[in-house]
Design a protein around this motif. Structure first.
Motif, PDB file in Angstrom:
ATOM      1  N   ALA A  73       0.847  -1.196   0.000  1.00 32.53           N
ATOM      2  CA  ALA A  73       0.000   0.000   0.000  1.00 32.53           C
ATOM      3  C   ALA A  73       0.880   1.243   0.000  1.00 32.53           C
ATOM      4  O   ALA A  73       1.689   1.440   0.907  1.00 32.53           O
ATOM      5  CB  ALA A  73      -0.928   0.003   1.207  1.00 32.53           C
ATOM      6  N   PHE A  74       0.712   2.070  -1.021  1.00 33.16           N
ATOM      7  CA  PHE A  74       1.500   3.286  -1.160  1.00 33.16           C
ATOM      8  C   PHE A  74       0.570   4.484  -1.280  1.00 33.16           C
ATOM      9  O   PHE A  74      -0.309   4.514  -2.141  1.00 33.16           O
ATOM     10  CB  PHE A  74       2.386   3.216  -2.406  1.00 33.16           C
ATOM     11  CG  PHE A  74       3.307   2.028  -2.437  1.00 33.16           C
ATOM     12  CD1 PHE A  74       4.523   2.063  -1.766  1.00 33.16           C
ATOM     13  CD2 PHE A  74       2.948   0.878  -3.124  1.00 33.16           C
ATOM     14  CE1 PHE A  74       5.371   0.957  -1.787  1.00 33.16           C
ATOM     15  CE2 PHE A  74       3.784  -0.222  -3.150  1.00 33.16           C
ATOM     16  CZ  PHE A  74       4.999  -0.187  -2.485  1.00 33.16           C
ATOM     17  N   LEU A  75       0.772   5.447  -0.413  1.00 33.62           N
ATOM     18  CA  LEU A  75       0.049   6.710  -0.510  1.00 33.62           C
ATOM     19  C   LEU A  75       0.923   7.693  -1.281  1.00 33.62           C
ATOM     20  O   LEU A  75       2.065   7.956  -0.896  1.00 33.62           O
ATOM     21  CB  LEU A  75      -0.243   7.278   0.878  1.00 33.62           C
ATOM     22  CG  LEU A  75      -1.466   6.747   1.624  1.00 33.62           C
ATOM     23  CD1 LEU A  75      -1.494   7.319   3.028  1.00 33.62           C
ATOM     24  CD2 LEU A  75      -2.764   7.085   0.887  1.00 33.62           C
ATOM     25  N   TYR A 124       5.849  15.852  -5.667  1.00 32.18           N
ATOM     26  CA  TYR A 124       5.458  14.442  -5.542  1.00 32.18           C
ATOM     27  C   TYR A 124       6.158  13.805  -4.350  1.00 32.18           C
ATOM     28  O   TYR A 124       7.344  14.040  -4.102  1.00 32.18           O
ATOM     29  CB  TYR A 124       5.837  13.683  -6.814  1.00 32.18           C
ATOM     30  CG  TYR A 124       5.650  12.174  -6.733  1.00 32.18           C
ATOM     31  CD1 TYR A 124       4.393  11.599  -6.826  1.00 32.18           C
ATOM     32  CD2 TYR A 124       6.751  11.332  -6.561  1.00 32.18           C
ATOM     33  CE1 TYR A 124       4.225  10.215  -6.754  1.00 32.18           C
ATOM     34  CE2 TYR A 124       6.598   9.950  -6.490  1.00 32.18           C
ATOM     35  CZ  TYR A 124       5.335   9.395  -6.592  1.00 32.18           C
ATOM     36  OH  TYR A 124       5.172   8.034  -6.515  1.00 32.18           O
ATOM     37  N   ALA A 125       5.411  13.002  -3.606  1.00 30.24           N
ATOM     38  CA  ALA A 125       5.973  12.200  -2.526  1.00 30.24           C
ATOM     39  C   ALA A 125       5.187  10.900  -2.448  1.00 30.24           C
ATOM     40  O   ALA A 125       3.998  10.855  -2.780  1.00 30.24           O
ATOM     41  CB  ALA A 125       5.895  12.938  -1.191  1.00 30.24           C
ATOM     42  N   VAL A 126       5.859   9.838  -2.021  1.00 31.29           N
ATOM     43  CA  VAL A 126       5.193   8.547  -1.864  1.00 31.29           C
ATOM     44  C   VAL A 126       5.539   7.981  -0.495  1.00 31.29           C
ATOM     45  O   VAL A 126       6.689   8.032  -0.059  1.00 31.29           O
ATOM     46  CB  VAL A 126       5.588   7.557  -2.987  1.00 31.29           C
ATOM     47  CG1 VAL A 126       7.099   7.377  -3.076  1.00 31.29           C
ATOM     48  CG2 VAL A 126       4.898   6.220  -2.797  1.00 31.29           C
ATOM     49  N   LEU A 156      -3.986   6.183  -3.581  1.00 34.90           N
ATOM     50  CA  LEU A 156      -3.590   4.945  -2.910  1.00 34.90           C
ATOM     51  C   LEU A 156      -3.369   3.899  -3.993  1.00 34.90           C
ATOM     52  O   LEU A 156      -4.291   3.549  -4.733  1.00 34.90           O
ATOM     53  CB  LEU A 156      -4.684   4.476  -1.941  1.00 34.90           C
ATOM     54  CG  LEU A 156      -4.426   3.118  -1.276  1.00 34.90           C
ATOM     55  CD1 LEU A 156      -3.203   3.170  -0.367  1.00 34.90           C
ATOM     56  CD2 LEU A 156      -5.652   2.666  -0.478  1.00 34.90           C
ATOM     57  N   ARG A 157      -2.134   3.415  -4.072  1.00 40.43           N
ATOM     58  CA  ARG A 157      -1.796   2.402  -5.065  1.00 40.43           C
ATOM     59  C   ARG A 157      -1.318   1.144  -4.347  1.00 40.43           C
ATOM     60  O   ARG A 157      -0.717   1.220  -3.268  1.00 40.43           O
ATOM     61  CB  ARG A 157      -0.713   2.909  -6.011  1.00 40.43           C
ATOM     62  CG  ARG A 157      -1.062   4.216  -6.717  1.00 40.43           C
ATOM     63  CD  ARG A 157      -0.128   4.483  -7.887  1.00 40.43           C
ATOM     64  NE  ARG A 157      -0.167   5.842  -8.375  1.00 40.43           N
ATOM     65  CZ  ARG A 157      -1.044   6.321  -9.241  1.00 40.43           C
ATOM     66  NH1 ARG A 157      -2.000   5.539  -9.724  1.00 40.43           N
ATOM     67  NH2 ARG A 157      -0.992   7.581  -9.640  1.00 40.43           N
TER      68      ARG A 157
END
Length: 381
Positions: free
Chosen positions: A3-5, A238-240, A293-294
């Protein structure tokens, strides 16, 4: 489940010099064959940490402190102890943990440390608790003698203190202690260098300063002249954030991890670099904040701007940038995602087109709260 925000921000800054290079000019980069304005990831990370503290988004006990002056900090906390005697005992405790003091300046550590508030408090308590045990240690001539002379119990406790202290900013951005690789922490959050969505040219502000009244009448000219480089740009930021990695870095504390995510969503949106702000006052809030959310892999949308956006009297650079962002996300998601990506967004441009997998929020507070809820659901999956 993975799970990546992801945080996608379009933010237009008025003329400014937010992040300078070694010549004092605004940082830039060549992207897509064109010069772009740039603000480094380190600059926005610091601005995010400062925003989290300024708006009290993270409890002080769960913040990190970056400093070379750990020794002085600990002396100040041992308020009931003699400062000179405490300084030697602190040196011994730090040496037992493997933290080096500078050979040129014994008041500073060898390199910049990033420690959690709980780690720092723990060192102060350790010195106070083992004051008598350290009595014969503080006069040792060098680091090796101090370390060797430290009682085994103190050495064991000192090393155990360096666990990150459940500091949110350390868990997010990681840390590296050169002498102690075992206590390094990999970042749960990666932040990209912000770049302009369009090409930029450097500009120069020629300025003068004159004496108010005291100069002779026959010298009417300026008493000082100079110039400052600046630019103005619409940035893609951009940030993850790896949700599971953050939970692991915070030692499994789910409530703290969710609070950290909500705090980051707010602080990252509010983060504004401080460079030359007394000169330019470029306090410009984002026009678009998107959080995706990826589950398969992170996916920056920077290539939406490989071909620069161009000025158009009918639509602003910001509006065109938001359109490009959504178009690129749809194109990439159709090929690389699992079809379960979810979007939350706050859009002041009116250009983001709603869909079954996106939800618009009216303000930053509600957006951050929904980001927390989305992360909570992802952790349960």
């Amino acid at each position: 489940m993975r799970a990546f925000l992801e945080f996608h921000i379009i933010q237009n800054f008025a003329p400014s010099n937010l992040n300078r290079d070694d010549t004092g000019a605004p940082k830039d980069a060549i992207f897509g064959g064109h010069r772009r304005a740039r603000v480094s990831s380190q600059c926005f990370k610091r601005a995010t940490r400062l925003a989290a503290a300024e708006y009290d988004l993270v409890d002080e006990a769960h913040r990190g402190i970056r400093t070379k002056r750990l020794k002085r900090l600990l002396v100040e906390r041992l308020t009931e102890r003699d400062p000179e005697e405490a300084a030697g005992k602190i040196e011994s405790a730090l040496a037992a943990a493997g933290l080096s003091l500078s050979k040129k300046d014994s008041e500073k550590t060898e390199y910049l440390l990033f420690l959690g508030e709980k780690e720092i408090s723990g060192f102060a308590e350790l010195v106070d608790e083992h004051w008598d045990d350290l009595a014969d240690v503080d006069t040792a001539a060098n680091k090796k003698q101090r370390k060797a002379a430290a009682p085994p119990e103190v050495t064991k406790k000192a090393k155990a203190l360096l666990d990150g202290g459940k500091a949110v900013d350390i868990a997010l951005f990681g840390r590296m202690l050169a002498d102690l690789p075992a206590v390094n922490q990999d970042a749960a959050c990666q932040v990209a260098h912000a770049i302009s969505t369009h090409r930029v040219e450097r500009e120069f502000d020629y300025y003068t300063a004159v004496d108010d009244d005291l100069g002779p009448e026959d010298e009417p000219g300026a008493d000082m002249i100079g110039q400052i480089e600046f630019n103005s740009a619409t940035f893609y930021r951009y940030a993850v954030l790896d949700i599971n990695k953050l939970l692991d870095n915070l030692q499994g504390d789910r409530e703290l991890a969710l609070s950290a995510i909500e705090a980051f969503a707010t602080a990252f949106a509010r983060a504004v670099p401080t460079g030359k702000q007394n000169t330019f006052a470029a306090h410009n809030a984002p026009d678009f904040i998107g959080v995706s959310l990826r589950h398969v892999a992170p996916m920056s949308l920077a290539n939406a701007f490989e071909k620069p956006v161009t000025a158009d009297l009918r639509e602003s650079l910001t509006e065109q940038s938001v359109q490009r962002l959504q178009k690129t996300d749809q194109k990439l998601s159709a090929v690389y995602s699992d079809g379960q990506d979810q979007w939350l967004y706050l859009d002041l441009t009116g250009q983001w087109q709603d869909s079954d997998q996106s939800e618009e929020l009216p303000n930053l507070v509600q957006l951050a709260q929904r980001v927390r809820e989305l992360a909570d659901t992802a952790l349960e999956a």
